[in-house]
Scaffold this motif. Structure first.
Motif, PDB file in Angstrom:
ATOM      1  N   GLU A 125      11.788  -6.409 -13.008  1.00  0.00           N
ATOM      2  CA  GLU A 125      12.699  -5.969 -14.069  1.00  0.00           C
ATOM      3  C   GLU A 125      12.472  -4.508 -14.431  1.00  0.00           C
ATOM      4  OE1 GLU A 125      12.178  -8.764 -17.266  1.00  0.00           O
ATOM      5  OE2 GLU A 125      12.828 -10.449 -16.001  1.00  0.00           O
ATOM      6  N   GLN A 126      11.206  -4.083 -14.385  1.00  0.00           N
ATOM      7  CA  GLN A 126      10.850  -2.681 -14.618  1.00  0.00           C
ATOM      8  C   GLN A 126       9.766  -2.312 -13.605  1.00  0.00           C
ATOM      9  OE1 GLN A 126       9.784  -1.940 -18.671  1.00  0.00           O
ATOM     10  NE2 GLN A 126      11.786  -2.514 -19.445  1.00  0.00           N
ATOM     11  N   CYS A 176       3.629  -3.392  -9.604  1.00  0.00           N
ATOM     12  CA  CYS A 176       4.422  -4.622  -9.713  1.00  0.00           C
ATOM     13  C   CYS A 176       4.140  -5.652  -8.621  1.00  0.00           C
ATOM     14  CB  CYS A 176       5.914  -4.324  -9.834  1.00  0.00           C
ATOM     15  SG  CYS A 176       6.751  -3.839  -8.356  1.00  0.00           S
ATOM     16  N   PHE A 177       3.591  -5.245  -7.508  1.00  0.00           N
ATOM     17  CA  PHE A 177       3.276  -6.196  -6.434  1.00  0.00           C
ATOM     18  C   PHE A 177       1.791  -6.543  -6.363  1.00  0.00           C
ATOM     19  CE2 PHE A 177       7.210  -4.179  -4.832  1.00  0.00           C
ATOM     20  CZ  PHE A 177       7.992  -5.314  -4.714  1.00  0.00           C
ATOM     21  N   SER A 228      10.778   8.088  -9.033  1.00  0.00           N
ATOM     22  CA  SER A 228      12.238   8.065  -8.897  1.00  0.00           C
ATOM     23  C   SER A 228      12.721   7.103  -7.805  1.00  0.00           C
ATOM     24  CB  SER A 228      12.756   9.473  -8.605  1.00  0.00           C
ATOM     25  OG  SER A 228      12.245   9.942  -7.371  1.00  0.00           O
ATOM     26  N   LYS A 229      11.840   6.735  -6.893  1.00  0.00           N
ATOM     27  CA  LYS A 229      12.234   5.869  -5.777  1.00  0.00           C
ATOM     28  C   LYS A 229      11.656   4.462  -5.883  1.00  0.00           C
ATOM     29  CE  LYS A 229      12.872   9.680  -2.636  1.00  0.00           C
ATOM     30  NZ  LYS A 229      12.713  10.182  -1.285  1.00  0.00           N
ATOM     31  N   LEU A 230      10.894   4.195  -6.954  1.00  0.00           N
ATOM     32  CA  LEU A 230      10.227   2.895  -7.092  1.00  0.00           C
ATOM     33  C   LEU A 230      11.203   1.727  -7.098  1.00  0.00           C
ATOM     34  CD1 LEU A 230       7.350   3.455  -9.674  1.00  0.00           C
ATOM     35  CD2 LEU A 230       7.158   3.011  -7.228  1.00  0.00           C
ATOM     36  N   SER A 231      12.255   1.822  -7.867  1.00  0.00           N
ATOM     37  CA  SER A 231      13.176   0.707  -8.018  1.00  0.00           C
ATOM     38  C   SER A 231      13.799   0.293  -6.679  1.00  0.00           C
ATOM     39  CB  SER A 231      14.263   1.060  -9.024  1.00  0.00           C
ATOM     40  OG  SER A 231      15.080  -0.058  -9.262  1.00  0.00           O
ATOM     41  N   GLU A 274       0.843  -1.202   0.000  1.00  0.00           N
ATOM     42  CA  GLU A 274       0.000   0.000   0.000  1.00  0.00           C
ATOM     43  C   GLU A 274       0.877   1.251   0.000  1.00  0.00           C
ATOM     44  OE1 GLU A 274      -3.708   0.303   0.113  1.00  0.00           O
ATOM     45  OE2 GLU A 274      -3.141  -1.577  -0.859  1.00  0.00           O
ATOM     46  N   ASP A 275       1.898   1.243   0.826  1.00  0.00           N
ATOM     47  CA  ASP A 275       2.831   2.364   0.901  1.00  0.00           C
ATOM     48  C   ASP A 275       3.595   2.517  -0.421  1.00  0.00           C
ATOM     49  OD1 ASP A 275       4.352   4.399   2.501  1.00  0.00           O
ATOM     50  OD2 ASP A 275       6.009   3.023   2.059  1.00  0.00           O
ATOM     51  N   TYR A 276       3.968   1.402  -1.010  1.00  0.00           N
ATOM     52  CA  TYR A 276       4.728   1.401  -2.268  1.00  0.00           C
ATOM     53  C   TYR A 276       3.956   2.096  -3.390  1.00  0.00           C
ATOM     54  CZ  TYR A 276       7.080  -0.404  -6.410  1.00  0.00           C
ATOM     55  OH  TYR A 276       7.727  -0.514  -7.615  1.00  0.00           O
ATOM     56  N   ARG A 277       2.658   1.884  -3.437  1.00  0.00           N
ATOM     57  CA  ARG A 277       1.835   2.501  -4.496  1.00  0.00           C
ATOM     58  C   ARG A 277       1.911   4.026  -4.475  1.00  0.00           C
ATOM     59  NH1 ARG A 277      -2.198  -1.332  -3.361  1.00  0.00           N
ATOM     60  NH2 ARG A 277      -2.253  -2.882  -4.986  1.00  0.00           N
ATOM     61  N   ALA A 278       2.181   4.587  -3.315  1.00  0.00           N
ATOM     62  CA  ALA A 278       2.244   6.045  -3.186  1.00  0.00           C
ATOM     63  C   ALA A 278       3.659   6.583  -3.387  1.00  0.00           C
ATOM     64  CB  ALA A 278       1.731   6.449  -1.802  1.00  0.00           C
TER      65      ALA A 278
END
Length: 176
Positions: free
Chosen positions: A136-137, A142-143, A99-102, A91-95
């Motif tokens: 990979e991207q 992605c989750f 630039s910080k996703l990877s 949930e936190d990742y979606r926000a």
């Protein structure tokens, strides 16, 4: 507060005990509401009907800060808190900013999904492979497959056990 990724289970267990005590004090209150004596940023109005709403749906439980803390404490007692931690990390990742996703995706993957992950969640091989390919991207989605599987697992397995737990039954009997 209990919801944060950085919070330790001990903090959540303490908050769960506090919530249980506060709900217990509702029996003595005629207005059926009391403000919790925790940190200023954690204060929430406790409503006597709140535990009954958690029974209506798993989403109601997850949407309630008090319910989330009690549910997390329950999962800690069952040694399956990693499921909720993973769900909340997603949930936190979606926000997360693009630039910080990877970096964040790698951290989540290494902690919960990868081989020898310290807090490995129970995913089938196909879902693991989909998630590995998505790494990979990394995108905000992605989750999604893995999070959906863990949500379903919690909803069908852990949530019904939570509703039968002594803590929940005690709270709901006081308010019902």
């Amino acid at each position: 507060m209990c919801r944060g990724l950085e919070s330790l289970p001990t903090t959540c267990l303490e908050r769960a005990k506090e919530i249980k005590a506060l709900f217990g004090s509702l029996l003595l209150k005629s207005d059926h509401g009391v403000t919790g004596p925790s940190k200023k940023s954690d204060r929430q109005r406790l409503n006597a009907d709140e535990p009954l709403k958690w029974r209506e749906s798993f989403q109601n439980l997850l949407s309630s800060q008090n319910g989330l803390c009690l549910y997390r404490a329950f999962l800690v007692s069952e040694f399956s808190e990693e499921n909720l931690a993973f769900y909340l990390a997603c949930e936190d990742y979606r926000a997360t900013k693009a630039s910080k996703l990877s970096a964040k995706a790698k951290k989540i993957y290494d902690q919960f999904i990868g081989s020898d992950a310290p807090r490995e969640v129970n995913l089938d091989h196909a879902t693991r492979e989909i998630t590995k390919k998505n790494m990979e991207q990394p995108s905000q989605l992605c989750f999604d497959a893995a999070q959906s599987k863990i949500y379903a697992l919690m909803e069908k397995d852990c949530y019904p056990r939570f509703l039968k737990s002594s803590t929940y039954l005690e709270l709901s009997s006081r308010t019902g």
